[in-house]
Write a protein that holds these residues in place. Structure first.
Motif, PDB file in Angstrom:
ATOM      1  N   ARG A  98       0.825  -1.219   0.000  1.00 11.17           N
ATOM      2  CA  ARG A  98       0.000   0.000   0.000  1.00 11.17           C
ATOM      3  C   ARG A  98       0.855   1.263   0.000  1.00 11.17           C
ATOM      4  O   ARG A  98       0.384   2.331  -0.365  1.00 11.17           O
ATOM      5  N   ILE A  99       2.106   1.139   0.441  1.00 15.46           N
ATOM      6  CA  ILE A  99       2.976   2.322   0.474  1.00 15.46           C
ATOM      7  C   ILE A  99       3.115   2.924  -0.924  1.00 15.46           C
ATOM      8  O   ILE A  99       3.326   4.125  -1.073  1.00 15.46           O
ATOM      9  N   GLU A 100       2.970   2.087  -1.961  1.00 17.17           N
ATOM     10  CA  GLU A 100       2.909   2.603  -3.332  1.00 17.17           C
ATOM     11  C   GLU A 100       1.475   2.622  -3.856  1.00 17.17           C
ATOM     12  O   GLU A 100       1.067   3.562  -4.540  1.00 17.17           O
ATOM     13  N   ALA A 101       0.712   1.587  -3.545  1.00 14.93           N
ATOM     14  CA  ALA A 101      -0.590   1.398  -4.191  1.00 14.93           C
ATOM     15  C   ALA A 101      -1.625   2.418  -3.748  1.00 14.93           C
ATOM     16  O   ALA A 101      -2.604   2.652  -4.450  1.00 14.93           O
ATOM     17  N   SER A 102      -1.429   3.037  -2.574  1.00 12.87           N
ATOM     18  CA  SER A 102      -2.359   4.077  -2.124  1.00 12.87           C
ATOM     19  C   SER A 102      -1.596   5.318  -1.686  1.00 12.87           C
ATOM     20  O   SER A 102      -0.875   5.307  -0.688  1.00 12.87           O
ATOM     21  N   LYS A 103      -1.772   6.394  -2.455  1.00  9.21           N
ATOM     22  CA  LYS A 103      -1.092   7.644  -2.092  1.00  9.21           C
ATOM     23  C   LYS A 103      -1.673   8.201  -0.801  1.00  9.21           C
ATOM     24  O   LYS A 103      -0.976   8.847  -0.025  1.00  9.21           O
ATOM     25  N   TYR A 285       6.802   6.906  -2.811  1.00  5.57           N
ATOM     26  CA  TYR A 285       7.410   5.612  -2.516  1.00  5.57           C
ATOM     27  C   TYR A 285       6.963   4.645  -3.594  1.00  5.57           C
ATOM     28  O   TYR A 285       5.819   4.699  -4.038  1.00  5.57           O
ATOM     29  N   ASN A 286       7.841   3.728  -3.990  1.00  7.92           N
ATOM     30  CA  ASN A 286       7.414   2.590  -4.789  1.00  7.92           C
ATOM     31  C   ASN A 286       7.778   1.332  -4.022  1.00  7.92           C
ATOM     32  O   ASN A 286       8.765   1.310  -3.280  1.00  7.92           O
ATOM     33  N   CYS A 287       6.986   0.291  -4.203  1.00  6.09           N
ATOM     34  CA  CYS A 287       7.170  -0.930  -3.404  1.00  6.09           C
ATOM     35  C   CYS A 287       7.998  -1.959  -4.161  1.00  6.09           C
ATOM     36  O   CYS A 287       7.892  -3.145  -3.905  1.00  6.09           O
TER      37      CYS A 287
END
Ligand code: AMP
Ligand code: GLY
Length: 427
Positions: A98-103, A285-287
């Motif tokens: 979620r650190i990437e998937a949800s801003k 961030y990207n995961c």
């Protein structure tokens, strides 16, 4: 060990090439892979997002380790699904992705834990967004769709009209799908951008060598935003002092925050940073590994990638060596003319033998290629990434561009100024 890499672009090719150097890697597969990757790994045509089919395939082939390299399968919980059938995998579980998937998730995380980022507000009501933007009356303003939008869900609006059009595109026309149900409106930051990929095992974070992406399609940073038209490593703006500040104010607090939130991050955490006049701030961030950052970072890795990846899964990263060479790398992307909008596919690629040139210190990473009737052809927007390494950046750029010139296909487009800003910063 028998290893499966999930994905099919230049990043995955670079990961495969690095894994193959490991004495423990005896067999390597890629799903779905691509034409050029098939010179280095067995390819299996399963969509990276088909979690069920991928897990079934991983079980059937009895893989010892799976590397999930792409963001969407991570967000869909492929690592969780593999763990459920007893197959260890590199990458975060769905909760940590979620650190990437949800801003909205990542911005709220940064606010709660005091991690420097652009000031922002989140909204789910289009009327309220415009009230806020009008009240604030400060341009440019940045509007971001909440979810994964293939790097395209970010709009930089210069005035009220552009903001209104942007909000309509994202929230009403749903140009980026359901990811436009929520938006983040944030302050416009300025300064050089730095990509820092890092290995994390939930507690420990070990940054890799820094890099610089070139996101715009045309020279002098003009044209549309793309997935990335070239990269260099290291990034000259990222001095030892900046690195120390980022470690203290951003990297360690982020990893601790994720653990505290009950979703410790394991895998590659990508910090997209802007070095603003007020210090380094997180842009995103990207995961996962960056593309094409990976194509310049992993060629400089001297330690064993497979050992490090397993350490992130097992929680033993603190005891594991992560060492990079002191040299430099440059990657020039050869794209299909028209990318990132419409472009043709199926063009014959010349100048390569088994996917590679004969130049020294050069590796060609395949992003969008296929083999048709025995010939290598283009099959995507970004086609090839030509990476060269050298003791210093000028020589790496020179070698990469020379090798790139020997490769041809109809309507080939490349930027001619990759690394120029980095060279200027070094003077
Ligand atoms: P992202 O998809 O989040 O990486 O955003 C794409 C690009 O938009 C970034 O690489 C930046 O160049 C730019 N960008 C995103 N957020 C901001 C911001 N708050 N201020 C200035 N530029 C931004
Ligand atoms: N090169 C930018 C990214 O991988 O998101």
């Amino acid at each position: 060990m028998k290893i499966l890499v999930v994905g099919g672009g230049g990043r995955e090719h670079a990961i495969i090439r690095a894994l193959k150097k490991s004495p423990d890697c005896t067999e390597i597969w890629c799903a779905p892979g691509n034409g050029g990757i098939s010179y280095d790994a067995k390819c299996k045509a399963i969509a990276a997002t088909d979690v069920q089919a991928m897990v079934a395939f991983a079980k059937e082939e009895a893989f010892d380790y799976v590397v999930v390299a792409q963001d969407d399968p991570l967000a869909l919980g492929m690592v969780d699904a593999l763990a459920a059938v007893g197959i260890p995998a590199f990458g975060p579980n769905a909760a940590a992705a979620r650190i990437e998937a949800s801003k909205v998730f990542s911005k709220n995380l940064m606010k709660r834990y005091g991690i420097p980022t652009a000031d922002y507000e989140t909204f789910d009501d289009p009327a309220k967004v415009m009230d806020y933007i009008r009240g604030r009356n400060k341009y440019p303003v940045v509007i971001k769709a909440d979810g994964l939008a293939l790097g395209k869900g970010v709009l930089i609006c210069q005035n009220e009209q552009e903001a209104e059009d942007g909000v309509k595109e994202i929230m009403l026309d749903k140009k980026f799908g359901a990811s436009g149900n929520h938006v983040v409106v944030e302050e416009f930051l300025t300064g050089p951008e730095v990509s820092v990929l890092s290995f994390c095992d939930g507690k420990t974070v070990k940054p890799m060598v820094s890099s610089m992406d070139h996101k715009r399609a045309l020279d002098h940073d003009e044209g549309l935003n793309t997935g990335g038209m070239g990269t260099v490593a290291p990034n000259p703006y990222y001095t030892d002092a900046v690195a120390a500040e980022c470690m203290e104010k951003i990297f360690l607090p982020t990893v601790a925050a994720m653990e505290k939130e009950g979703c410790p991050f394991k895998g590659c955490l990508y910090f997209g940073l802007m070095l603003t006049p007020d210090g380094p701030k997180v842009i995103e961030y990207n995961c996962r590994f960056g593309d094409p950052e990976t194509q310049v970072v992993l060629p400089l890795l001297e330690s064993d990638l497979l050992t490090i990846m397993q350490a992130t899964t097992n929680g033993t990263l603190a005891e594991t060596e992560v060492k990079f060479s002191t040299g430099a790398a440059a990657c020039v992307i050869l794209a299909s003319g028209g990318y990132p909008l419409s472009y043709e596919k199926g063009k014959i690629i010349t100048g390569l033998t088994n996917g590679q040139t004969d130049a020294d210190d050069v590796t060609v990473y395949h992003a969008g290629t296929a083999i048709r009737d025995g010939a290598l052809v283009t099959a995507g927007g970004r086609v090839l990434g030509v990476t060269a390494t050298a003791a210093a950046l000028p020589a790496a750029l020179d070698k990469a561009y020379k090798a790139a010139e020997s490769i041809q296909f109809d309507k080939l487009h490349k930027r001619t100024d990759i690394g120029q800003r980095a060279l200027a910063a070094m003077k």
